[in-house]
Design a protein around this motif. Sequence first.
Motif, mmCIF file in Angstrom:
data_model
loop_
_atom_site.group_PDB
_atom_site.id
_atom_site.type_symbol
_atom_site.label_atom_id
_atom_site.label_comp_id
_atom_site.label_asym_id
_atom_site.label_seq_id
_atom_site.Cartn_x
_atom_site.Cartn_y
_atom_site.Cartn_z
ATOM 1 N N ASP A 85 0.615 -1.205 -0.090
ATOM 2 C CA ASP A 85 -0.026 0.224 0.211
ATOM 3 C C ASP A 85 0.473 1.155 -0.084
ATOM 4 O O ASP A 85 0.680 1.874 -0.590
ATOM 5 C CB ASP A 85 -0.565 0.014 1.933
ATOM 6 N N ILE A 86 1.774 0.962 0.805
ATOM 7 C CA ILE A 86 2.881 2.459 0.934
ATOM 8 C C ILE A 86 2.843 2.822 -0.935
ATOM 9 O O ILE A 86 3.536 3.652 -0.892
ATOM 10 C CB ILE A 86 4.157 1.882 1.608
ATOM 11 N N GLU A 87 3.545 1.690 -1.539
ATOM 12 C CA GLU A 87 4.739 1.583 -2.615
ATOM 13 C C GLU A 87 3.282 2.115 -3.614
ATOM 14 O O GLU A 87 3.653 2.990 -4.996
ATOM 15 C CB GLU A 87 4.719 0.406 -3.115
ATOM 16 N N MET A 88 2.045 1.694 -3.649
ATOM 17 C CA MET A 88 0.980 2.115 -4.360
ATOM 18 C C MET A 88 0.288 3.300 -4.542
ATOM 19 O O MET A 88 0.616 4.788 -5.358
ATOM 20 C CB MET A 88 -0.435 1.593 -4.582
ATOM 21 N N THR A 89 1.349 3.915 -3.265
ATOM 22 C CA THR A 89 0.358 5.128 -2.590
ATOM 23 C C THR A 89 1.626 6.865 -3.605
ATOM 24 O O THR A 89 1.496 7.281 -3.607
ATOM 25 C CB THR A 89 0.952 5.740 -1.067
ATOM 26 N N THR A 90 3.152 5.789 -3.232
ATOM 27 C CA THR A 90 3.938 6.782 -3.594
ATOM 28 C C THR A 90 3.993 6.583 -5.423
ATOM 29 O O THR A 90 4.219 7.514 -6.683
ATOM 30 C CB THR A 90 4.866 5.683 -3.783
ATOM 31 N N VAL A 91 3.628 5.253 -6.070
ATOM 32 C CA VAL A 91 2.785 5.641 -7.441
ATOM 33 C C VAL A 91 1.756 6.702 -7.652
ATOM 34 O O VAL A 91 1.889 7.537 -8.948
ATOM 35 C CB VAL A 91 2.144 4.076 -7.911
ATOM 36 N N VAL A 92 0.312 7.383 -6.834
ATOM 37 C CA VAL A 92 -0.118 8.045 -7.039
ATOM 38 C C VAL A 92 0.599 8.878 -6.439
ATOM 39 O O VAL A 92 -0.156 10.095 -7.321
ATOM 40 C CB VAL A 92 -1.281 7.440 -6.016
ATOM 41 N N PHE A 93 0.886 9.500 -5.858
ATOM 42 C CA PHE A 93 1.143 10.160 -5.654
ATOM 43 C C PHE A 93 2.860 11.172 -6.751
ATOM 44 O O PHE A 93 2.400 12.440 -7.009
ATOM 45 C CB PHE A 93 2.156 10.256 -4.180
ATOM 46 N N ALA A 94 2.930 10.527 -7.870
ATOM 47 C CA ALA A 94 3.603 11.029 -9.084
ATOM 48 C C ALA A 94 2.748 10.719 -9.405
ATOM 49 O O ALA A 94 3.113 12.522 -10.338
ATOM 50 C CB ALA A 94 5.008 9.740 -9.174
ATOM 51 N N LEU A 95 1.872 10.069 -10.332
ATOM 52 C CA LEU A 95 1.414 10.665 -11.272
ATOM 53 C C LEU A 95 0.265 11.856 -11.081
ATOM 54 O O LEU A 95 0.222 12.282 -12.015
ATOM 55 C CB LEU A 95 0.162 9.336 -11.386
ATOM 56 N N LYS A 96 -0.163 11.631 -9.498
ATOM 57 C CA LYS A 96 -0.726 13.021 -9.011
ATOM 58 C C LYS A 96 0.106 14.558 -9.101
ATOM 59 O O LYS A 96 -0.078 15.271 -9.951
ATOM 60 C CB LYS A 96 -0.861 13.857 -7.745
ATOM 61 N N LEU A 97 1.516 14.429 -8.620
ATOM 62 C CA LEU A 97 3.169 15.577 -9.362
ATOM 63 C C LEU A 97 3.136 15.776 -11.024
ATOM 64 O O LEU A 97 2.958 17.349 -11.019
ATOM 65 C CB LEU A 97 3.915 14.943 -8.736
ATOM 66 N N TRP A 98 2.346 15.411 -11.717
ATOM 67 C CA TRP A 98 3.056 14.993 -12.762
ATOM 68 C C TRP A 98 2.231 14.980 -13.546
ATOM 69 O O TRP A 98 2.455 14.619 -14.870
ATOM 70 C CB TRP A 98 4.460 13.665 -13.462
ATOM 71 N N ARG A 99 0.866 14.876 -13.504
ATOM 72 C CA ARG A 99 -0.750 14.904 -13.984
ATOM 73 C C ARG A 99 -0.450 15.592 -15.025
ATOM 74 O O ARG A 99 -1.345 15.430 -16.369
ATOM 75 C CB ARG A 99 -1.759 15.296 -13.036
ATOM 76 N N HIS A 100 0.083 16.511 -15.114
ATOM 77 C CA HIS A 100 -0.214 17.818 -16.361
ATOM 78 C C HIS A 100 0.516 17.196 -17.120
ATOM 79 O O HIS A 100 -0.380 17.799 -18.762
ATOM 80 C CB HIS A 100 0.277 18.915 -15.866
ATOM 81 N N TYR A 101 1.918 16.428 -17.161
ATOM 82 C CA TYR A 101 2.612 15.994 -18.283
ATOM 83 C C TYR A 101 1.870 14.740 -18.763
ATOM 84 O O TYR A 101 2.245 14.275 -20.349
ATOM 85 C CB TYR A 101 3.563 15.627 -18.439
ATOM 86 N N LEU A 102 1.164 14.096 -18.480
ATOM 87 C CA LEU A 102 0.163 12.119 -18.609
ATOM 88 C C LEU A 102 -1.617 12.373 -19.072
ATOM 89 O O LEU A 102 -1.528 11.970 -19.927
ATOM 90 C CB LEU A 102 0.141 11.961 -17.325
ATOM 91 N N TYR A 103 -1.963 14.065 -18.596
ATOM 92 C CA TYR A 103 -3.144 14.585 -19.728
ATOM 93 C C TYR A 103 -3.203 13.812 -21.241
ATOM 94 O O TYR A 103 -2.580 14.290 -22.296
ATOM 95 C CB TYR A 103 -4.044 15.506 -19.313
ATOM 96 N N GLY A 104 -3.976 12.787 -21.730
ATOM 97 C CA GLY A 104 -4.182 13.097 -22.982
ATOM 98 C C GLY A 104 -3.404 11.627 -23.669
ATOM 99 O O GLY A 104 -3.270 11.454 -25.218
ATOM 100 N N THR A 105 -2.607 11.132 -22.391
ATOM 101 C CA THR A 105 -1.708 10.364 -22.954
ATOM 102 C C THR A 105 -1.315 8.816 -22.242
ATOM 103 O O THR A 105 -1.682 8.925 -21.259
ATOM 104 C CB THR A 105 0.149 10.979 -23.190
#
Length: 299
Positions: free
Chosen positions: A25-45
């Motif tokens: 769960d801690i590792e999953m929280t890390t992934v979610v944190f990274a996706l949230k931080l850099w989501r503006h690069y990931l939208y639509g891709t």
Amino acid sequence: MQRDRVIAYASRQLKPSEKNYPAHDIEMTTVVFALKLWRHYLYGTHCVICTDHKSLQYIFSQKEMNMLDRLKITQLKALHDEHLKSELMVKRRVELMNDSRGLKTYRERVWVPLLGGLWDLILNEAHKSRLSVHPGSTKMYHDLKVLYWWPTMKADIAQYVEKSTSETASLTKLAQLYLNEIVSRHGIPLSIVSDRDSRFVSSFWNSLQENLEYGGSWDYHLPLIEFAYNNSYYSSIDMLSYEILYGKKCRTPSCWLEAGEKQFAGPEIVQQTAEKVAIAREKLKAARDRQKMYADLHR
């Protein structure tokens, strides 16, 4: 990474509540944190997430996940372009915020996507739990809207309650019919064989047990009164009425016969019944003679 080179780093300390999470769960929280931080690069891709934690390789196919993880994963899936239209979130996506748990919220309420069947899970818990006691649609909506939100929430709750009420009424009617026609004449069965699925049989048992509890109008319980009358001991025949017919006391919740009880079949049960009827006739004749003697003494 870009062109096999690291282009950005991010880190933060665990929150007090997160320190109690299991390792995956801690590792999953890390992934979610990274996706949230850099989501503006990931939208639509489309992107590839790499992790050195083996358990996360199966995060999308795990059979058992806690509610927090399920919500996080489902929200990530539902925000893909191919799901936004069905989720009615094309315009509302920009209004979603992130709370301290990493969940997407809409006006401080957790957004529950249609994807993943989480609606049914939440509605079942809110309506069928022993602590909720089958609330109506209005009360159920006001209870749930404090915590959860989705675009058609109020209409979906009303439709769910209407369907559930109809199913419950049908099951209750069937259980009452079974009690009137079967239980009142033959007692409570050890098992029920049905061509419906196991969930139906389980719900039917629960409904039957509720019908066995005394309450309400007395005429509603006349079949149970008939059963109790025939399943009681009478000194005039020195046995139960049912004992004449079945050779034994009929089952009740407080008098459940032991497993491996003797079974009768064919000519044997006919003989047993004939013997019981003969005994009952003798006992009734003795009772009549005794009553006649008492009456003669007062003439």
